[in-house]
Design a protein around this motif. Structure first.
Motif, short mmCIF file in Angstrom:
data_model
loop_
_atom_site.label_atom_id
_atom_site.label_comp_id
_atom_site.label_asym_id
_atom_site.label_seq_id
_atom_site.Cartn_x
_atom_site.Cartn_y
_atom_site.Cartn_z
N LEU B 242 0.82 -1.20 0.00
CA LEU B 242 0.00 0.00 0.00
C LEU B 242 0.86 1.26 0.00
O LEU B 242 0.53 2.25 -0.66
CB LEU B 242 -0.94 -0.02 1.21
N SER B 243 1.98 1.23 0.73
CA SER B 243 2.88 2.39 0.71
C SER B 243 3.37 2.65 -0.70
O SER B 243 3.35 3.78 -1.19
CB SER B 243 4.08 2.15 1.63
N LEU B 244 3.81 1.58 -1.36
CA LEU B 244 4.27 1.71 -2.75
C LEU B 244 3.17 2.23 -3.65
O LEU B 244 3.39 3.14 -4.46
CB LEU B 244 4.71 0.34 -3.28
N ALA B 245 1.99 1.66 -3.51
CA ALA B 245 0.87 2.05 -4.38
C ALA B 245 0.51 3.51 -4.16
O ALA B 245 0.33 4.27 -5.12
CB ALA B 245 -0.34 1.16 -4.10
N LEU B 246 0.44 3.93 -2.90
CA LEU B 246 0.05 5.31 -2.60
C LEU B 246 1.09 6.30 -3.10
O LEU B 246 0.75 7.32 -3.71
CB LEU B 246 -0.14 5.49 -1.10
N LEU B 247 2.37 6.00 -2.86
CA LEU B 247 3.41 6.92 -3.33
C LEU B 247 3.39 7.00 -4.86
O LEU B 247 3.59 8.06 -5.43
CB LEU B 247 4.78 6.48 -2.81
N ILE B 249 0.68 6.63 -6.77
CA ILE B 249 -0.49 7.43 -7.15
C ILE B 249 -0.19 8.91 -6.95
O ILE B 249 -0.53 9.75 -7.78
CB ILE B 249 -1.71 7.01 -6.31
N ILE B 250 0.45 9.23 -5.83
CA ILE B 250 0.74 10.63 -5.53
C ILE B 250 1.68 11.22 -6.60
O ILE B 250 1.46 12.31 -7.11
CB ILE B 250 1.35 10.76 -4.12
N GLU B 252 1.99 10.21 -9.63
CA GLU B 252 1.21 10.29 -10.86
C GLU B 252 0.36 11.57 -10.89
O GLU B 252 0.37 12.31 -11.87
CB GLU B 252 0.30 9.05 -10.89
N PHE B 270 10.14 14.02 -0.27
CA PHE B 270 9.87 12.64 -0.64
C PHE B 270 11.02 11.73 -0.23
O PHE B 270 10.82 10.59 0.16
CB PHE B 270 9.57 12.52 -2.14
#
Lengths: 329, 329
Positions: B242-247, B249-250, B252, B270
């Protein structure tokens, strides 16, 4: 076609009755929904006076009591016969409404729905579904908290119910079903998951794609993730908590020191991110496996969440999901 | 005081042998560590030739085979007697080293460590601990994947072992232990958690603070979270994913359209965030409950991770953690 009649618990949730009634009226005005508002009649009427809408579309059924979230579910359902929740569930049971939406106590709603509306014949355990946001849309998680101790066959039934729901309500053709596990290989997992895997693999009317590791869930490689309700609740709650924590940390780092100009420029992208992760967009959590649909809206639901939960109920009823689940068993 | 001797699997992990040997030499040069590098002697010597260090601090023990991550753990440990992993574990068993660090196959390491080094008397199941990043530091998660099917008493032993480890290695006085659950109230949970809760509440030499909901874990309200290894692995892997996915998305959202200037300004914050979530800062995952310490370094470990895992072993040995765990049982 006549709209299905949706009973709405006007008294349940942190923002009741204001946001609940507002959401119901928005559904009436936007979708032409047919609503039964359940709760204290005087209070509901005071709320309704704020809006303009087609009065033929909205009924009120009085219920003098309210079940709060800190009550023991079984006791609350048994004792508060005239609560908005029990009265609403009875409306559905007696055919006076086609589905029920509540933002009230989850435990009381699950208990009440199972006892009052009852299970579909052949379904061992009804389960609570949630739409988890992913990088490319949503994954439907079942069970996300109703059944903390499961047998393999419950998980298989979750896979079947979820397949029907996601195909018909969320319009994903032949949805991919994965089982939450600690590795991708078939031989991984605890006793429950290994046994469930064996049966899922042999089940012909679902699109079973094998194990999914928790780290892959946010990337959306499965349309449906099945698991026991303990693991599902951990997945759901950790996703919520970690998203909040990470966004908090990012805000902290960005607003520290020299980044205030950058922070101002980032208002819009952050709003977009919040929207992508907005559970209100998809309505509530359907409690699948009952003779009629019951939707648990988030406790903090605002009007939009209630409106979308009502829409979700309509699609469910109009698509004969209960019948389709029966056929899938 | 003479430094404990730490055996290091020079051949295990995605970046072996380069980063492993580099990390070991950094530990020698920074901490004065005493290291036994285990693996193909010729290869190790080629790596060592790149560095300047006190040669009295580094031994090599030859092992001709390597266990890869796609091998079946039990078979690999049984068959590859001359693998760097089996040879390294035997060094510890025979008192030629005090602890063992490997970035190789987790399954093989857990199996090999249990079989070769053996459990502390009274410990039913050794367990794998991980430091999860939180908004205010770290939470120690035990078990994070070694035991997928648990009995209540295993969980209680996890609580005791983790308390000793966190107090002595991570220097948190009287660490708060919580059990991962789906609600904060005592009566919540599945059968395993409810039973474990009852015993934990009666256990006097730990600081048990009750249930922790998954959504609260990232906020760091407990120093230790205990759970079965299935749930723990889901928590660990979902946090990573989830950390990877959220970072992602952010990034993007920020780099889309007009935010490129802002994105450039955000490089530093970052980087800070990445550092706060950097598992290499805290070494590896200790496998607790064995007669000696075995540390599983992340498969993608670089030199810093290996160096910190070696430091972690030294603190463990110097503080007599095995003895302290025995006393806590």
């Amino acid at each position: 076609m006549e709209k299905p009649k949706i009973a709405v618990d006007a008294m349940g949730g942190d923002n009741a009755p204001f946001e609940i009634v507002k959401g119901a009226i928005e559904a009436v005005n936007e979708f032409g929904s047919s609503i039964v508002l359940v709760g204290i009649e005087k209070t509901i009427n005071e709320e309704l006076d704020k809006y303009t809408f087609d009065k033929s579309k909205v009924e009120i059924v009085n219920a003098s009591e309210v079940i709060s979230t800190d009550e023991v579910p079984t006791a609350a359902i048994r004792k508060k016969k005239d609560s908005s929740m029990v009265v609403g569930l009875n409306l559905v049971k007696n055919g006076k409404a086609d589905a029920f939406v509540s933002a009230g106590s989850t435990g009381a709603l699950l208990t009440g729905a199972t006892v009052i509306i009852g299970r579909i014949k052949g379904i061992e355990r009804p389960a609570l579904g949630t739409c988890l946001p992913t990088v490319n849309g949503f994954t439907f998680l079942l069970d996300s908290g109703a059944n903390v101790d499961c047998k393999p066959n419950y998980i298989v039934q979750f896979a079947k119910m979820a397949s029907v729901y996601v195909e018909n309500v969320m319009c994903v053709k032949n949805p991919k079903v994965a089982i939450a596990n600690i590795g991708a290989e078939k031989e991984k997992g605890n006793a429950l998951v290994k046994e469930a895997y064996e049966i899922l693999e042999e089940t012909e009317n679902i699109n079973f794609v094998g194990n999914i590791e928790a780290r892959d869930i946010p990337f959306g490689s499965a349309d449906i993730v099945v698991c026991d309700g303990f693991v599902g609740n951990v997945i759901l709650k950790l996703s919520e908590g970690l998203s909040l924590a990470l966004l908090g940390i990012i805000k902290e780092e960005i607003t520290a020191g020299l980044y205030k100009v950058a922070a101002a420029a980032l208002m819009k992208p952050f709003k977009n991110i919040k929207k992508r992760f907005d559970s209100e967009e998809v309505g509530g959590a359907p409690f699948l496996g009952l003779k009629s649909l019951v939707v648990k809206a988030h406790g903090s639901s605002k009007a939009k969440g209630i409106k979308n939960a009502i829409k979700q109920c309509e699609i469910f009823v109009e698509n004969d999901i209960v019948l389709k689940i029966e056929e899938k068993l």
